[in-house]
Structure formats: structure tokens, C-alpha cells
Design a protein around this motif. Sequence first.
Motif, mmCIF file in Angstrom:
data_model
loop_
_atom_site.group_PDB
_atom_site.id
_atom_site.type_symbol
_atom_site.label_atom_id
_atom_site.label_comp_id
_atom_site.label_asym_id
_atom_site.label_seq_id
_atom_site.Cartn_x
_atom_site.Cartn_y
_atom_site.Cartn_z
ATOM 1 N N ASN A 3 0.838 -1.196 0.000
ATOM 2 C CA ASN A 3 0.000 0.000 0.000
ATOM 3 C C ASN A 3 0.875 1.248 0.000
ATOM 4 O O ASN A 3 1.017 1.933 1.019
ATOM 5 N N PRO A 5 2.078 4.915 -0.293
ATOM 6 C CA PRO A 5 1.411 6.218 -0.223
ATOM 7 C C PRO A 5 1.356 6.826 -1.624
ATOM 8 O O PRO A 5 2.270 6.623 -2.431
ATOM 9 N N ASP A 6 0.294 7.560 -1.922
ATOM 10 C CA ASP A 6 0.253 8.166 -3.246
ATOM 11 C C ASP A 6 1.276 9.291 -3.333
ATOM 12 O O ASP A 6 1.828 9.751 -2.326
ATOM 13 N N LYS A 7 1.549 9.729 -4.554
ATOM 14 C CA LYS A 7 2.596 10.717 -4.781
ATOM 15 C C LYS A 7 2.347 12.006 -4.016
ATOM 16 O O LYS A 7 3.286 12.661 -3.545
ATOM 17 N N ASN A 9 0.930 12.354 -1.070
ATOM 18 C CA ASN A 9 1.304 12.189 0.328
ATOM 19 C C ASN A 9 2.825 12.152 0.500
ATOM 20 O O ASN A 9 3.361 12.702 1.470
ATOM 21 N N ILE A 10 3.520 11.488 -0.435
ATOM 22 C CA ILE A 10 4.981 11.461 -0.378
ATOM 23 C C ILE A 10 5.530 12.874 -0.539
ATOM 24 O O ILE A 10 6.437 13.294 0.193
ATOM 25 N N GLU A 338 7.156 2.582 1.790
ATOM 26 C CA GLU A 338 5.941 2.642 2.614
ATOM 27 C C GLU A 338 6.295 2.777 4.093
ATOM 28 O O GLU A 338 5.718 3.614 4.816
ATOM 29 N N CYS A 341 7.711 6.279 4.868
ATOM 30 C CA CYS A 341 6.644 7.278 4.965
ATOM 31 C C CYS A 341 5.867 7.133 6.264
ATOM 32 O O CYS A 341 5.486 8.136 6.889
ATOM 33 N N SER A 342 5.651 5.913 6.701
ATOM 34 C CA SER A 342 4.938 5.685 7.967
ATOM 35 C C SER A 342 5.707 6.292 9.133
ATOM 36 O O SER A 342 5.117 6.880 10.047
ATOM 37 N N LEU A 345 5.537 10.356 9.008
ATOM 38 C CA LEU A 345 4.240 11.023 8.905
ATOM 39 C C LEU A 345 4.060 12.127 9.930
ATOM 40 O O LEU A 345 3.302 13.064 9.724
#
Length: 398
Positions: A3, A5-7, A9-10, A338, A341-342, A345
Motif C-alpha cells: 500500500n 502512499p500516493d505521490k 502524500n509522499i 511505505e 513514509c509511515s 508522517l
Amino acid sequence: MHNLPDKKNIFSIILEIEKGLSQWETSDPGLYTGAMGVPLFYRELFQLTADERHVKKLHDKLNLIFKNMDVHPTQHANFCRGWSGIGWALSRLNTGKIVTLKKSFFEPIDSFVYENSLLDFKKGHYDLLHGGLGGVLYAIERINTSGAKKFLKEAIELLDQTKQKLDEGIGWYEYRKLHTDDQRELNLGLSHGIPGIINVLTRLFQAGFHEKKIVSLVDGAVSWMVNQKLEDHSVSLYPAVGGQNEMSQNPSRLAWCYGDMGIALTLLQAGNVFRRKAWIEAANTIIEHLSQRSVILYEAHLDACFCHGTAGFAHLYNYFYRETGNLACKSKSDFWIEQTCSQMLHSDGNGQFSFFNINSLGKSKTEFSLLEGSIGVGLVLIAHLAGKRNEWDSAFLL
């Protein structure tokens, strides 16, 4: 499938990192540890977005670095926090499009780096981060100058003189343990050990510096390195330390700095440059093992940093995918993006992110640096969105 993250969110995480970097002030000008990583970040962000504001911020940061160095001049020559790394970064920025520096600007850097790097090599202090190898990496950027050529010849001669003849080939004892006879180490880390020597010599040969001793040194060092394989392959294929050291049968962590990743990329590069099929095959064996690896080691210390954290995992797995087409490595890269990014956040609202710090008794601390902080994470996320090779990879021997 992961899953990811979409661009959007990144990119929001990248902008949060930028927010923190725009406010960060440090008297440390170092590439790995200090301010010199920031202009590289802004250059990559500008290339991703074409937003001219990032060019202005790049120039502002460079001017601040130069101003601070007038007050707090660095006395280090090494790549981590000294003039080798600073000079390397300035050379990479000096394209004439974003930054323009006169040729004479680099001349005092050359003299200081070459003189001190040779002193390191004479002491047996070859370490990429803190010793003479950083000077070689900088000199590759200056390879068309007479000073660089003279220095490189002397550096190769000193590496030849300080090598140790071993049962399976040649190696160099780690400087930190050089004078403790019962604890001498043959380090297998890319950042501090023999893979770093092989890798830098390979780059030097690839750059057109075809000294015969380079070939013999790489041959001997690779021969020793590939023979350090562990008997137990359940975690890693190679340890962090080779030879007869008591740690030579312990598995190594998943990381850029130590372990299978650094050995694999070094073998792959050397195999391609020197046209050694056996080395490429050995690299592919390690990469295949890495693509199935699930044990990290030191999970309690895991953070998002490049050196030994999730951003570094993601970037190196993507490197292996790009170089070999191994789809399992692409999947691993996506997974670690992923996870990165987690971990990234949540900041404190001012673009400040916490990273594990072993020197603070295991407590987390705000860290901006390229090697162990948010600059490195930001560059990895920008590279993920850009989907192409970048200018800063070679600072980590990729």
C-alpha cells in the motif's frame, strides 16, 4: 502488492522536510553530518518541481555555509564532515546552470585534502567516512588536474604498501584496531571497510585512471572478500567483520554501512568494470538472497535514516532492481518506501523529525543530516518520485 502512499502524500512529507531544513542552522559544514547536504536536497527538489524558489534557497544556504566557515573553519579533510565531502558536493553543484564557481576556488581545497589524505593513508587510515578514501573520491571529481593525478598515484602506492597478505587474497586492517594486536579487524563494511576500498578503486579505474596496481589490488581484495561467506545463511550471507575475528561468524544487519548490501553493490560494480563474470554472479547471488530476506537485526533501533534505516533499504533495493531487473527487489523497495513514509508522517509541526541516536542512550533526537537524518530521507523520497538516477548516489558509492 504494498500500500504505497500516493505521490501527493509522499510529496507532502518532502515539503515538511524542506520546512525543517529551511529553518535549520548549524556550524557543521559537513556533507554527511552537516549543512552541505542541504544544497544537494534543494537541487534535487528543484529538478523535481522546476520551482525557482528552491534555487534561491540553495544559494541562500550555500552563502550561509560559506559565511559560517569564515567564523568556524573546518580542520577536517575527511568525507564525512570535512573538505573531501564539502569539495565533492561543491563540484557536483558546480554545473554552470545553478551554481558557478571559478576553477581557482577548488585549488586550496585540493591542496588541503590531498596532503591530509596522504597522511591518513600512511597511518593505514583508509576509512571512507573518516580517512583517506574520501580524498580519492573527491580527487575523482578533479581527475583532469595535475594535482589530482599526482595524489592518486601516491594514494594507490600507499594502499599497496599497507596491504596485508592473507590466506585468500589481500586486505587492510581497520585503523581503529590497528595497534591492538589481539583485536585487529578486517572490516567488511562499505562505510569503514575493505568493500569501500574495492568500490573506490573501481570508480577510479572506471574514470580512466588505469594504473596496473589498481587491478591487482582489486583482484586480491575481492578474492579475500568473497571467501568470508558465512556457513549459516539464514540471516545474511556475509558478516560485518572477516578473518579470524570472533565476530566473523555473526550475521550482519540490513544496512548501507555494513553487510550484504554494500558487498553486493561493490561486487556488481567491480564485475561490470573489470568484466569479471564470476563477481557479477556472486553479486546476483547476494541480491537474490537480499530479495528474500525478512530479518533486519537491531529492529529496536530501526528508524527512517539512510545509513542503516528504512530509506537506505528502499534506495538500495531500488538500485538492485534497476541494475539487475530483479522484481522482488522492486517489491522490497516499495515496501521500505511505505515504511519510511509511515515513520515520517509525524513531525513536531516545524519540519523536525526524530531519529534513533545510539550516543543518547538509545533516545530519539531531531536529526537533519544526510547520513542519519531527514536530508537523506528527503533525497530518497525525491528519487522515488523522479524515478531516475540522481547526482548524489555516488556520495554513497552507488
